[in-house]
Each structure stands twice: as structure tokens, then as C-alpha cells.
Design a protein around this motif. Structure first.
Motif, PDB file in Angstrom:
ATOM      1  N   LEU A 198      -4.760  -7.754 119.049  1.00  0.00           N
ATOM      2  CA  LEU A 198      -4.433  -7.745 117.626  1.00  0.00           C
ATOM      3  C   LEU A 198      -3.128  -7.702 117.558  1.00  0.00           C
ATOM      4  CD1 LEU A 198      -5.649  -7.535 114.835  1.00  0.00           C
ATOM      5  CD2 LEU A 198      -6.067  -4.859 115.401  1.00  0.00           C
ATOM      6  N   MET A 199      -2.037  -6.769 118.239  1.00  0.00           N
ATOM      7  CA  MET A 199      -0.604  -6.376 118.031  1.00  0.00           C
ATOM      8  C   MET A 199       0.154  -8.097 118.070  1.00  0.00           C
ATOM      9  SD  MET A 199       0.676  -3.092 119.359  1.00  0.00           S
ATOM     10  CE  MET A 199      -0.646  -2.818 120.980  1.00  0.00           C
ATOM     11  N   ALA A 200      -0.477  -8.668 119.101  1.00  0.00           N
ATOM     12  CA  ALA A 200       0.369 -10.027 119.079  1.00  0.00           C
ATOM     13  C   ALA A 200      -0.023 -10.855 117.914  1.00  0.00           C
ATOM     14  CB  ALA A 200      -0.154 -10.718 120.479  1.00  0.00           C
ATOM     15  N   ARG A 201      -1.405 -10.817 117.311  1.00  0.00           N
ATOM     16  CA  ARG A 201      -1.869 -11.501 116.330  1.00  0.00           C
ATOM     17  C   ARG A 201      -0.999 -10.980 114.901  1.00  0.00           C
ATOM     18  NH1 ARG A 201      -7.775 -12.635 114.457  1.00  0.00           N
ATOM     19  NH2 ARG A 201      -6.449 -13.815 112.890  1.00  0.00           N
ATOM     20  N   LEU A 202      -0.888  -9.841 114.833  1.00  0.00           N
ATOM     21  CA  LEU A 202      -0.163  -9.216 113.693  1.00  0.00           C
ATOM     22  C   LEU A 202       1.173  -9.696 113.910  1.00  0.00           C
ATOM     23  CD1 LEU A 202       0.399  -6.962 111.650  1.00  0.00           C
ATOM     24  CD2 LEU A 202       0.580  -5.489 113.472  1.00  0.00           C
ATOM     25  N   ALA A 203       1.892  -9.755 115.083  1.00  0.00           N
ATOM     26  CA  ALA A 203       3.291 -10.390 114.773  1.00  0.00           C
ATOM     27  C   ALA A 203       3.325 -11.779 114.601  1.00  0.00           C
ATOM     28  CB  ALA A 203       4.047  -9.876 116.210  1.00  0.00           C
ATOM     29  N   ALA A 204       2.403 -12.350 115.036  1.00  0.00           N
ATOM     30  CA  ALA A 204       2.652 -13.972 115.056  1.00  0.00           C
ATOM     31  C   ALA A 204       2.423 -14.413 113.869  1.00  0.00           C
ATOM     32  CB  ALA A 204       1.824 -14.576 116.397  1.00  0.00           C
ATOM     33  N   GLU A 205       0.966 -13.745 113.282  1.00  0.00           N
ATOM     34  CA  GLU A 205       0.684 -14.490 111.882  1.00  0.00           C
ATOM     35  C   GLU A 205       0.841 -13.385 110.846  1.00  0.00           C
ATOM     36  OE1 GLU A 205      -3.840 -14.913 112.159  1.00  0.00           O
ATOM     37  OE2 GLU A 205      -3.482 -15.181 114.553  1.00  0.00           O
ATOM     38  N   GLN A 206       1.635 -12.143 110.870  1.00  0.00           N
ATOM     39  CA  GLN A 206       2.151 -11.281 109.840  1.00  0.00           C
ATOM     40  C   GLN A 206       0.772 -10.942 109.180  1.00  0.00           C
ATOM     41  OE1 GLN A 206       5.619 -10.252 109.425  1.00  0.00           O
ATOM     42  NE2 GLN A 206       5.093 -10.920 111.542  1.00  0.00           N
ATOM     43  N   LEU A 207      -0.205 -10.486 109.887  1.00  0.00           N
ATOM     44  CA  LEU A 207      -1.551  -9.815 109.267  1.00  0.00           C
ATOM     45  C   LEU A 207      -1.165  -8.750 108.360  1.00  0.00           C
ATOM     46  CD1 LEU A 207      -3.940 -10.078 112.316  1.00  0.00           C
ATOM     47  CD2 LEU A 207      -3.373 -11.903 110.571  1.00  0.00           C
ATOM     48  N   LEU A 208      -1.744  -8.474 107.205  1.00  0.00           N
ATOM     49  CA  LEU A 208      -1.773  -7.217 106.287  1.00  0.00           C
ATOM     50  C   LEU A 208      -2.938  -6.663 106.701  1.00  0.00           C
ATOM     51  CD1 LEU A 208      -0.618  -5.927 103.827  1.00  0.00           C
ATOM     52  CD2 LEU A 208      -2.389  -7.359 102.565  1.00  0.00           C
ATOM     53  N   LEU A 209      -2.727  -5.159 107.165  1.00  0.00           N
ATOM     54  CA  LEU A 209      -3.632  -4.266 107.579  1.00  0.00           C
ATOM     55  C   LEU A 209      -3.825  -3.130 106.266  1.00  0.00           C
ATOM     56  CD1 LEU A 209      -2.538  -3.329 111.314  1.00  0.00           C
ATOM     57  CD2 LEU A 209      -3.723  -5.413 110.311  1.00  0.00           C
ATOM     58  N   ALA A 210      -5.140  -3.069 106.040  1.00  0.00           N
ATOM     59  CA  ALA A 210      -5.618  -1.618 105.135  1.00  0.00           C
ATOM     60  C   ALA A 210      -6.424  -0.814 106.000  1.00  0.00           C
ATOM     61  CB  ALA A 210      -6.460  -2.293 104.017  1.00  0.00           C
ATOM     62  N   SER A 211      -6.974   0.212 105.249  1.00  0.00           N
ATOM     63  CA  SER A 211      -7.633   1.299 105.774  1.00  0.00           C
ATOM     64  C   SER A 211      -8.905   1.918 105.085  1.00  0.00           C
ATOM     65  CB  SER A 211      -6.723   2.550 106.218  1.00  0.00           C
ATOM     66  OG  SER A 211      -6.392   3.006 104.867  1.00  0.00           O
ATOM     67  N   ALA A 212      -9.815   2.177 105.688  1.00  0.00           N
ATOM     68  CA  ALA A 212     -10.995   2.768 105.099  1.00  0.00           C
ATOM     69  C   ALA A 212     -11.368   4.176 105.468  1.00  0.00           C
ATOM     70  CB  ALA A 212     -12.153   1.646 105.050  1.00  0.00           C
ATOM     71  N   THR A 213     -10.684   5.078 105.183  1.00  0.00           N
ATOM     72  CA  THR A 213     -10.865   6.504 105.586  1.00  0.00           C
ATOM     73  C   THR A 213     -11.727   7.436 104.661  1.00  0.00           C
ATOM     74  OG1 THR A 213      -8.870   7.127 104.645  1.00  0.00           O
ATOM     75  CG2 THR A 213      -8.697   6.483 107.041  1.00  0.00           C
ATOM     76  N   THR A 214     -11.784   7.059 103.251  1.00  0.00           N
ATOM     77  CA  THR A 214     -12.482   7.686 102.441  1.00  0.00           C
ATOM     78  C   THR A 214     -13.870   7.164 102.176  1.00  0.00           C
ATOM     79  OG1 THR A 214     -11.708   6.306 100.536  1.00  0.00           O
ATOM     80  CG2 THR A 214     -10.537   8.225 100.848  1.00  0.00           C
ATOM     81  N   GLU A 215     -14.812   7.824 101.786  1.00  0.00           N
ATOM     82  CA  GLU A 215     -16.185   7.990 101.810  1.00  0.00           C
ATOM     83  C   GLU A 215     -16.954   8.518 100.874  1.00  0.00           C
ATOM     84  OE1 GLU A 215     -19.797   7.227 105.295  1.00  0.00           O
ATOM     85  OE2 GLU A 215     -17.817   8.140 105.850  1.00  0.00           O
ATOM     86  N   ALA A 216     -17.967   7.938 100.350  1.00  0.00           N
ATOM     87  CA  ALA A 216     -18.773   8.809  99.158  1.00  0.00           C
ATOM     88  C   ALA A 216     -19.469   9.806 100.094  1.00  0.00           C
ATOM     89  CB  ALA A 216     -19.754   7.659  98.646  1.00  0.00           C
ATOM     90  N   GLY A 217     -19.689  10.928  99.452  1.00  0.00           N
ATOM     91  CA  GLY A 217     -20.490  11.985  99.932  1.00  0.00           C
ATOM     92  C   GLY A 217     -19.891  13.008 100.694  1.00  0.00           C
ATOM     93  N   ILE A 218     -18.389  12.763 101.027  1.00  0.00           N
ATOM     94  CA  ILE A 218     -17.732  13.728 101.992  1.00  0.00           C
ATOM     95  C   ILE A 218     -16.761  14.525 101.304  1.00  0.00           C
ATOM     96  CG2 ILE A 218     -18.151  12.591 104.035  1.00  0.00           C
ATOM     97  CD1 ILE A 218     -15.618  11.579 104.000  1.00  0.00           C
ATOM     98  N   GLY A 219     -16.648  14.411  99.927  1.00  0.00           N
ATOM     99  CA  GLY A 219     -15.892  15.154  98.924  1.00  0.00           C
ATOM    100  C   GLY A 219     -14.344  15.074  99.291  1.00  0.00           C
ATOM    101  N   GLY A 220     -14.007  13.834  99.659  1.00  0.00           N
ATOM    102  CA  GLY A 220     -12.522  13.665  99.818  1.00  0.00           C
ATOM    103  C   GLY A 220     -11.935  14.058 101.182  1.00  0.00           C
TER     104      GLY A 220
END
Length: 390
Positions: free
Chosen positions: A102-124
Motif C-alpha cells: 500500500l505504501m508503494a502504491r501511495l507513492a506511485a499513484e499519490q493516493l489520497l487517504l482519509a480516516s473513519a474513527t468517529t461512530e454513532a452511539g459512542i459519544g465522540g
């Protein structure tokens, strides 16, 4: 920031600035700025050279976020959020073949990464998950399923991969979490709500019902709690603060330009806003020193998990976040007082309306009240040693 990074950052920031009004007005992803960042190979710059990247430092990436945010705060913040995920991958994924690829693809293709850490029902509380990794078998080639009601995934629709937090197994405690990088073709996103906010409109921080399938080799080996303490939390606070510093820097620059223009109209007379300019410049210098100090502290401790997970280090990073979030608001407000009505107008070269709106997001992103409460708990057990450099 070294020469090649500086040139690429400057070019991307210029593009970001040209489209900032449109991004803000239409609450749209800053596609032009990120096309320029990809052309400059800045999205994968932190990937080590062994995997095709540039081996850039956190200092380099903080400088890029700062430069972008001076022109378009949404672009600066998105870049910061992307690099937080890159840092987690680079610092904790090199022992796994899937993550090295994945790191090699990130460098070669300049992938954009996001995150999903927040979730409904856990109060932030990002250190708890309701969702879990599901599926039969524990081997790297065995499949998994994951479903999450994510209350926020910034620029989720534009991301090439999303790093998702979840419980390790369906019967795991809520705090036994892992990070699972999921590629765009492995997931489905269903929008929950819309995005019509006061500021940071280009981040498109919409909620999504996320469904993903993949193989267990994608699960990062280290528990999320360790990745968070050693990398995600400090890098988040450092890169966010760098972007907020960019907003503050441009606000002071506009205030300074206004005062100098007034001085040219009345040679030999100090403009009314000059003293306020001196005051806000001092505050900006304090904020700049604080951010630089935090970067130095992180890089000094970066190879020591014990130092990175110490209570003193967590207190320092939490304090950076709280202080920078408050200072950017105050600096923009003071800069507006320097330029007066010219800063208040939207059709003025000294306008600070967008700066003010974007700055007010800072105390809300991981609420300062929540960070303050966490720090208070740490201080029940931790006592500062009083050292100048400790």
C-alpha cells in the motif's frame, strides 16, 4: 522545508489560493489544489525511499500544511488529515507485506487517504468502537466484513483509501480496536446528512454508512491504542496546529498590509492600527514557536515508544492542541481589529471573513473541552518536573 518540497508546496498553494473562494462558497472538495499536490508528489512524500517515496519528515509536511492553509484553509486541513494517516501507515505498517504494498502504491499513484474513527452511539470517544471486524478464519488470506455508522469521514467520497477503526472481533471489548485500511474498490459509502457549515466547508466532512470487505492481511498489526498514542494523536495535533498557524499567519499578513497602506497615505504618522499590529504579531510569534517546539519534541522522541506513550508527552500534545485552537481564533479577531471595516468586508483585499469562520472550527475539532478533560485526568497522576527542556 527543503527546496523540492518548498517549490511544490508553493505551486500547490498558489493553485489553492486561486480556487479558495469557490471551494468555500460551494462547500466543495478543493480538487484543483489536490491535483497540484499530486503533480508535486507531495501526497506520498513521507513514504520511505525504499518504497518509492521521498522520505520527507513531519517538519516538511507541517510546512506544506501551513503554506496551503495560508491560501485555502480547507486545503491545508485536508492535507494535514491525509498525512496523519500516512504517518500511521509509515510508522506502523512496514512489518507487513500488505501495508508495504500500500505504501508503494501511495507513492506511485499519490493516493489520497482519509480516516473513519468517529461512530454513532459512542459519544465522540474515538477510543471505543461499536462496529467490529467480522468473518470466519484468522489467516491473512481469510476475508472480513466491516460495517460502520461513521458520523464524519472528511472528503470520504474523494479518498482512494480510508483507514477505519473497529473492534478486533465481534466479542472484543469496545476499547480493543484495530485500524483497517480499506481501498476505494473495497467499500461502499452511503451519505448520512449533508455539509453546510460556517467554515472549513471544503473538507466535506459528511457522515457515511460504510460497508467494506477485504482480507485480514489489511488489518494493521499494532493495536489502535498504541498507534494512537505513538503517532495518530501527536501527529494530528501537530499538523492541525500547523494548518491553524497558516490561517493566523495570513490574517496577520493582511493586517500588516493594511497598516502599511495606511502609512503610505500619511507619511510620518503612525497609523491607528500599528500598535495592535505589533501586539498580534507577538502573539503569532508565540504560536509559531509553540508549533515548532512540539514538532521538535515529537521528532526527538519518535523512536522511543516509551517516551511517546508517557503522560508528560500526552499532556504536551494535548496542550498544543488546546492552545493553538484558541490562539488562531484570537489572532484572527485581533487582526480584524487592526484593519477594521476593511477586514470585515468580503470584497476587500484585507478581508478576514473566511479566516474567522475557518478559525472557529479549531476548538471544535476534537472538542477542547474533551481534550481538557483528558488532560485533567492525566494530571491526577503526572507531575511536571519543572525542567526548562523537559
Amino acid at each position: 522545508m527543503s527546496g523540492p518540497f518548498a517549490r511544490a508546496a508553493s505551486a500547490a498553494a498558489e493553485v489553492a489560493g486561486r480556487h479558495a473562494d469557490s471551494v468555500d462558497r460551494d462547500a466543495r472538495f478543493p480538487a484543483e489544489a489536490f491535483a497540484a499536490l499530486k503533480d508535486g508528489r507531495l501526497l506520498g512524500a513521507m513514504v520511505p525511499r525504499d518504497f518509492g517515496g521521498e522520505g520527507a519528515s513531519l517538519t516538511d509536511m507541517a510546512a506544506v500544511a501551513h503554506a496551503l492553509a495560508q491560501q485555502c484553509p480547507s486545503s491545508g486541513l485536508i492535507f494535514a488529515m491525509h498525512q496523519i494517516q500516512v504517518a500511521c501507515l509509515v510508522r506502523h505498517g512496514q512489518g507487513s507485506a500488505w501495508h508495504r504494498d500500500l505504501m508503494a502504491r501511495l507513492a506511485a499513484e499519490q493516493l489520497l487517504l482519509a480516516s473513519a474513527t468517529t461512530e454513532a452511539g459512542i459519544g465522540g470517544d474515538v477510543r471505543s468502537s461499536a462496529c467490529s471486524v467480522e468473518g470466519d478464519g484468522d489467516g491473512d488470506g481469510d476475508g472480513f466484513r466491516l460495517e460502520k455508522q461513521a458520523t464524519v469521514i472528511s472528503y470520504g467520497a474523494e479518498a482512494d483509501a480510508i483507514l477505519v477503526t473497529a473492534r478486533r472481533k465481534p466479542d472484543s471489548p469496545a476499547s480493543d480496536q484495530v485500524i483497517v485500511p480499506v481501498l476505494k474498490d473495497q467499500l461502499r459509502l452511503e451519505e448520512i446528512g449533508n455539509w453546510d457549515t460556517l467554515g472549513m466547508r471544503g473538507t466535506r466532512s459528511i457522515g457515511y454508512h460504510l460497508r467494506a470487505e477485504g482480507v485480514r492481511a489489511q488489518i494493521m498489526p499494532l493495536p489502535y491504542a498504541d498507534i494512537s498514542a505513538q503517532t495518530m494523536l501527536p501527529v494530528t495535533h501537530i499538523l492541525w496546529s500547523s494548518a491553524w498557524l497558516g490561517i493566523a499567519s495570513d490574517a496577520v499578513a493582511r493586517a500588516g498590509a493594511f497598516v502599511r497602506a495606511e502609512a503610505r497615505k500619511r507619511p510620518g504618522t503612525q497609523p491607528p492600527g500599528a500598535r495592535r499590529l505589533a501586539e498580534v504579531t507577538a502573539r503569532l510569534q508565540t504560536m509559531r514557536g509553540m508549533v515548532r517546539g512540539a514538532i521538535a519534541q515529537f521528532e526527538e522522541a519518535s523512536d522511543s515508544p516509551d517516551r511517546l506513550t508517557s503522560m508528560g508527552f500526552a499532556v504536551a500534545m494535548n496542550t498544543l492542541k488546546m492552545s493553538a485552537a484558541e490562539m488562531v481564533v484570537r489572532i484572527v479577531e485581533q487582526s480584524m481589529l487592526v484593519a477594521g471595516l476593511s477586514a470585515y468586508r468580503n470584497d476587500s483585499p484585507y478581508s478576514l471573513g473566511r479566516h474567522l469562520r475557518d478559525a472557529h472550527s479549531a476548538p471544535l475539532m476534537i472538542s477542547n473541552d474533551r481534550v481538557l478533560g483528558n488532560t485533567a485526568n492525566l494530571l491526577l497522576a503526572h507531575k511536571d518536573n519543572g525542567s526548562l527542556f523537559g
